[in-house]
Design an enzyme around this catalytic site. Structure first.
Site, PDB file in Angstrom:
ATOM      1  N   LYS A 105       9.948   0.089  -3.186  1.00 35.74           N
ATOM      2  CA  LYS A 105       8.991   0.518  -4.217  1.00 35.74           C
ATOM      3  C   LYS A 105       9.582   1.486  -5.246  1.00 35.74           C
ATOM      4  O   LYS A 105       9.068   1.592  -6.355  1.00 35.74           O
ATOM      5  CB  LYS A 105       7.751   1.161  -3.568  1.00 35.74           C
ATOM      6  CG  LYS A 105       6.857   0.167  -2.845  1.00 35.74           C
ATOM      7  CD  LYS A 105       5.627   0.870  -2.280  1.00 35.74           C
ATOM      8  CE  LYS A 105       4.667  -0.130  -1.658  1.00 35.74           C
ATOM      9  NZ  LYS A 105       3.335   0.463  -1.452  1.00 35.74           N
ATOM     10  N   ASP A 112      -1.982   0.777  -5.758  1.00 33.53           N
ATOM     11  CA  ASP A 112      -2.473   1.410  -4.528  1.00 33.53           C
ATOM     12  C   ASP A 112      -3.589   2.422  -4.806  1.00 33.53           C
ATOM     13  O   ASP A 112      -4.548   2.517  -4.029  1.00 33.53           O
ATOM     14  CB  ASP A 112      -1.328   2.106  -3.791  1.00 33.53           C
ATOM     15  CG  ASP A 112      -0.417   1.124  -3.067  1.00 33.53           C
ATOM     16  OD1 ASP A 112      -0.876   0.019  -2.730  1.00 33.53           O
ATOM     17  OD2 ASP A 112       0.760   1.457  -2.853  1.00 33.53           O
TER      18      ASP A 112
END
Ligand code: ATR
Length: 284
Positions: free
Chosen positions: A76, A113
């Site tokens: 990420k 997220d």
């Protein structure tokens, strides 16, 4: 592409890059939506070690049909240097989980997220929690915690009490994210629940095979919403204890499902829904 391919043969494609990637539930999630909406397209697990992320992303725009990818651990952060544009929320979180190949072949990165976290609370506990109505307690200071901190600050949480076993990591986040973030010593975590309207566990404690989260809830107002980002098991010890004393609870599966919505829409052109059938399919 071979000489026999025509434009019509090229299915829209996406996938998830991680290392390892076998455990990822994203193929089930996106596969369910592709079938539900009768779309021809595919979504695959793509094992990519962190050292190969650059080569993979440089090749991605030339891959026939590829619209983009999700990014999971440990990639990420590693993807950041290869993106032409990174959206402001992803910049603040410091990590990207969704990449879209734009018309001109350049790569756009976002982090869904924070969106997934808020959407899950709003969908699974409608009208129960409002960010502005009280302080929140966040347990843990890792990658998941960063996304949840950004989500809560953007949603208007007036005070965020952050507690982490290693205090220095919580201090670093407080220094970065500002004065609404108060560091609570790990030994004081139970007392910090007083007067709050939200408790979130962002650690892996309570996951199958991990120790439970040791957090007595006596000081937590019974009206406070309790959320655990762990979803294996769906009902963690924390959620069971909260439910038993009458607190509203939201499990961790919703965040996983809702974070997938923006990527699916960007790649396949349909804004997908989160349903009970989807929950069952992704858990299976
Ligand atoms: P993620 O990116 O999924 O959030 P992470 O960055 O490894 O994962 O963060 C894990 C979090 O769980 C951290 O807050 C970690 O606390 P430390 O910063 O002290 O390591 C927390 N955690 C993991 N195991 C723990 C344990 N046994 N007791 C308390 N906290 C724990």
């Amino acid at each position: 592409m071979t000489a026999f391919d025509t434009e019509d043969d090229i299915l829209p494609r996406a996938g998830v890059i991680g290392w390892p990637v076998d455990h990822s539930r994203s193929p089930k999630l996106h596969g369910f939506w592709l079938a539900q909406y009768g779309l021809s397209g595919r979504y695959d697990k793509l094992p990519v070690p962190p050292e190969d992320v650059g080569a993979f992303l440089e090749a991605l725009p030339k891959e026939p049909g590829f619209r983009g990818v999700n990014v999971t651990l440990p990639n990420k952060v590693a993807v950041l240097p290869y993106l032409a544009e990174i959206d402001p929320v992803a910049k603040r979180i410091g990590a990207v989980n969704t990449i879209v190949v734009r018309e001109d072949g350049s790569l756009h990165g976002s982090n869904t997220d924070a969106f997934g976290f808020l959407a899950s609370l709003r969908a699974d506990a409608p009208k129960i929690w409002r960010a502005a109505n009280g302080p929140a307690v966040v347990v843990g200071a890792g990658g998941a915690s960063r996304a949840i901190i950004v989500a809560l600050l953007d949603a208007g949480t007036p005070e965020l009490r952050l507690t982490n076993r290693s205090r220095d990591k919580a201090e670093a986040l407080a220094a970065e994210f500002g004065s609404r973030l108060q560091v609570v010593d790990w030994e004081e975590r139970a007392a910090s629940l007083a007067g709050t309207n939200l408790l979130v566990n962002t650690t892996s404690l309570g996951m199958g095979g991990q120790p439970p989260l040791d957090l007595p809830l006596d000081d937590l107002p019974v009206t406070a919403l309790v959320n655990d980002i762990v979803y294996t098991p769906l009902e963690t010890g924390l959620l069971a204890a909260a439910r038993a004393r009458g607190n509203p609870v939201v499990d961790g599966l919703g965040m996983l499902l809702h974070q997938g919505r923006p990527g699916f829409e960007a790649w396949f052109g349909v804004a997908p829904e989160v349903t009970m059938e989807l929950r069952a399919a992704v858990l299976a």
